[in-house]
Design a protein around this motif. Structure first.
Motif, PDB file in Angstrom:
ATOM      1  N   LYS A  37       0.588  -1.555   0.152  1.00 55.61           N
ATOM      2  CA  LYS A  37      -0.054   0.030  -0.065  1.00 55.61           C
ATOM      3  C   LYS A  37       1.117   1.139  -0.286  1.00 55.61           C
ATOM      4  N   PHE A  38       0.344   2.125  -0.810  1.00 57.67           N
ATOM      5  CA  PHE A  38       1.239   4.064  -0.910  1.00 57.67           C
ATOM      6  C   PHE A  38       2.170   3.901  -1.288  1.00 57.67           C
ATOM      7  N   THR A  39       2.820   2.837  -2.200  1.00 62.21           N
ATOM      8  CA  THR A  39       3.399   2.632  -3.385  1.00 62.21           C
ATOM      9  C   THR A  39       3.747   3.245  -4.156  1.00 62.21           C
ATOM     10  N   GLN A  40       2.188   3.084  -4.583  1.00 58.10           N
ATOM     11  CA  GLN A  40       1.980   4.221  -5.915  1.00 58.10           C
ATOM     12  C   GLN A  40       2.344   5.782  -6.220  1.00 58.10           C
ATOM     13  N   ARG A  41       2.085   6.793  -7.258  1.00 59.34           N
ATOM     14  CA  ARG A  41       1.649   7.222  -6.839  1.00 59.34           C
ATOM     15  C   ARG A  41       0.440   7.803  -7.638  1.00 59.34           C
ATOM     16  N   MET A  42      -0.660   8.324  -7.256  1.00 61.56           N
ATOM     17  CA  MET A  42      -1.855   8.422  -7.667  1.00 61.56           C
ATOM     18  C   MET A  42      -1.860   9.459  -9.021  1.00 61.56           C
ATOM     19  N   PRO A  43      -1.915   8.774 -10.074  1.00 62.52           N
ATOM     20  CA  PRO A  43      -1.437   9.760 -11.436  1.00 62.52           C
ATOM     21  C   PRO A  43      -2.815  10.782 -11.418  1.00 62.52           C
ATOM     22  N   LEU A  44      -2.787  11.393 -12.260  1.00 61.46           N
ATOM     23  CA  LEU A  44      -3.707  12.501 -12.434  1.00 61.46           C
ATOM     24  C   LEU A  44      -4.467  12.452 -14.065  1.00 61.46           C
ATOM     25  N   ALA A  45      -5.757  12.064 -14.011  1.00 61.58           N
ATOM     26  CA  ALA A  45      -6.405  11.625 -14.959  1.00 61.58           C
ATOM     27  C   ALA A  45      -5.914  12.917 -15.856  1.00 61.58           C
ATOM     28  N   PRO A  46      -5.496  12.241 -18.194  1.00 63.10           N
ATOM     29  CA  PRO A  46      -5.448  12.691 -18.954  1.00 63.10           C
ATOM     30  C   PRO A  46      -6.328  13.596 -19.291  1.00 63.10           C
ATOM     31  N   VAL A  47      -6.349  15.056 -19.694  1.00 61.39           N
ATOM     32  CA  VAL A  47      -7.465  16.381 -19.924  1.00 61.39           C
ATOM     33  C   VAL A  47      -7.423  15.703 -21.400  1.00 61.39           C
ATOM     34  N   LEU A  48      -8.387  15.969 -22.130  1.00 65.39           N
ATOM     35  CA  LEU A  48      -8.421  15.719 -23.577  1.00 65.39           C
ATOM     36  C   LEU A  48      -8.705  16.569 -23.950  1.00 65.39           C
ATOM     37  N   GLN A  49      -7.810  17.387 -25.294  1.00 69.50           N
ATOM     38  CA  GLN A  49      -7.899  18.252 -26.135  1.00 69.50           C
ATOM     39  C   GLN A  49      -9.042  17.931 -26.858  1.00 69.50           C
ATOM     40  N   PRO A  50      -9.637  18.918 -27.249  1.00 60.73           N
ATOM     41  CA  PRO A  50     -10.550  18.891 -28.794  1.00 60.73           C
ATOM     42  C   PRO A  50      -9.615  18.998 -30.069  1.00 60.73           C
ATOM     43  N   TYR A  51     -10.160  18.487 -31.305  1.00 57.35           N
ATOM     44  CA  TYR A  51      -9.282  18.451 -32.466  1.00 57.35           C
ATOM     45  C   TYR A  51      -9.385  19.617 -33.133  1.00 57.35           C
TER      46      TYR A  51
END
Length: 490
Positions: free
Chosen positions: A49-63
């Motif tokens: 437990k608590f060995t991995q950093r919580m990632p941030l969800a990627p923000v999708l960019q419009p095309y």
């Protein structure tokens, strides 16, 4: 087309017993004619437990962007990710990301999303909590065909700010598709929210919470209704991660994306949490508490002030909704916060967040009874007003523009449910006969929990779009068992 009948035709219906918050309930599990050999299961006690950093969800960019519309593309496809330290897990994803991507939208500005289904199973993408036309709602039977099928969804965003999310809704497939990763976040903002000087930018963090079950090789083990065995808690796609914070205020937009698990979240030292929002956006005023509860599908917008902790402090976000047969050392732990630095903080949480319009007079009263078989026998089903879901049956006729009060009851003795209505946000008037005058249920809601025997009274106005939409229990397995109904606004 997938129906309950064809789903069960492959074999017999087996039943298992599931717990939620200490309650037991039967669920149906469709067993294949020749089931594969059971995978050797990973013992969650051995996961660090608590060995991995919580990632941030990627923000999708419009095309493409125009003066009125932002255009996006997403590809529904398989991808492999490290969820448990040292192991690789195959997932069904949006654009190959887990957690799924974030779309940042603005009220009054359209979003158009073209979804391509590269998976081998049908899908239907529902933007949960959104006010959208019928053909973009993600109806359980409005499927995107597998192996290259496409569908374009249009989201007008004619509603106020809200923390929405999107997920698969293909009937009888949604439970497994969501379990295997098909969720994402949709943050809708407006000038009301922007003017408040709440924590923003790097201090505004979407967090998706759920549980899971793994084989020794890291693969997910999916068995509908096996609540007892889903005892690895995930935050933003990592098992029991840590998250580094500065000694200042943070805004966490929490979404319960679990199939069945309820969370009651609190800091391990009992310090204050300030809930500022719920499903349909900000509350009228902050709700100061030590525990924030969210059932599957619900959202909670929470501010935590880490300035009360010296740099070097670690503090856990824990889950107090632990059934008697569960381990508090597993499902009772969620995220470890590490206060690693100081930072300037000019954010505030004002005493008034928004003003909700007065409730119009209601012209119609309805009753909704939610119930499922609790016998534990094969073929157990779930019902709304005594009926299982039929895509061709209209259960409720609603006049366009009508304001209605619905009294929703959980008639089960042991099984919890929650009630989700498509198309509209509603207001909770009463819980168990008592007026709702404070707390998170004073805001705009689209999903509301009901423990066994509980009753809630909600009010909604059906305007904006005509068409057929569903209402159902948002515990995915219960919906797949038939606890869903059609309403037609016309």
């Amino acid at each position: 087309m997938i129906t309950r009948r064809t789903a069960l035709r492959a074999g017999v219906a087996a039943t298992s017993i599931v717990g939620t918050g200490g309650m037991l309930l039967p669920v149906v599990n469709a067993v294949a004619t020749e089931p594969p050999a059971p995978a050797a299961e990973l013992d969650p006690v051995g996961i660090a437990k608590f060995t991995q950093r919580m990632p941030l969800a990627p923000v999708l960019q419009p095309y493409l962007t125009t003066s009125t519309t932002s255009y996006y593309r997403m590809n529904l496809k398989e991808a492999s990710k490290e969820i448990v330290p040292g192991l690789t897990t195959r997932l069904r994803t949006f654009n190959g990301s887990f957690p799924g991507p974030v779309i940042k939208a603005e009220s009054g500005r359209r979003v158009v999303v073209r979804q391509t289904n590269s998976l081998s199973v049908p899908t239907s993408i529902h933007l949960h909590g959104a006010h959208v036309p019928q053909d973009s709602d993600g109806s359980p039977m409005d499927l995107i065909e597998p192996d290259g099928g496409t569908k374009t969804y249009t989201y007008p965003n004619t509603q106020p700010h809200a923390n929405l999310w999107f997920h698969d809704h293909a009937h009888h497939m949604e439970s497994e598709n969501v379990f295997r990763g098909m969720t994402g976040t949709y943050v809708l903002t407006d000038d009301i929210e922007r003017r408040l000087r709440l924590p923003s930018g790097a201090y505004d963090i979407p967090v998706s919470l759920r549980d899971a079950r793994f084989a020794q090789n890291g693969e997910l083990i999916y068995e509908m209704g096996d609540f007892r065995k889903r005892n690895v808690i995930l935050a933003n796609g990592k098992s029991w991660p840590y998250f580094e914070v500065a000694a200042r205020k943070y805004r966490f937009r929490l979404t319960n994306t679990a199939n069945q698990r309820f969370f009651a979240l609190r800091l391990a030292d009992g310090s204050e949490l300030v809930q500022i929002g719920t499903d349909g956006g900000l509350l009228p005023s902050p709700y100061r508490t030590d525990t924030v509860a969210i059932s599957p599908g619900e959202r909670a917008d929470v501010v935590i002030d880490f300035s009360r902790y010296p740099v070097g402090t670690t503090i856990e976000l824990v889950n107090k909704d632990v059934a008697p047969f569960e381990s508090a050392d597993l499902v009772g732990k969620v995220i470890q916060f590490r206060v690693t630095r100081t930072a300037h903080d000019d954010s505030v949480v004002p005493d008034t967040l928004r003003t909700l319009p007065p409730l119009p007079a209601a012209s119609v009263n309805r009753s909704v009874d939610m119930k499922m078989d609790e016998t534990g026998s094969p073929g157990s089903q779930a019902y709304i007003n005594g009926k299982t879901y039929d895509m061709d049956r209209i259960d409720t006729e609603i006049a366009y523009g009508a304001t209605e009060i619905w009294t929703v009851k959980n008639s089960n003795q042991f099984a919890p449910h929650n009630f989700h209505m498509h198309l509209v946000q509603f207001r909770v008037l009463e819980r168990n006969g008592q007026p709702v005058t404070s707390g998170p249920e004073t805001g705009l809601k689209d999903t509301v929990p009901l423990k066994p025997g509980e009753t809630v009274k909600v009010q909604a106005t059906f305007t904006g779009y005509r068409g057929t939409y569903v209402y159902h229990c948002h515990l995915f397995d219960h919906g797949a068992m038939g606890m869903m109904a059609n309403m037609r606004i016309s």
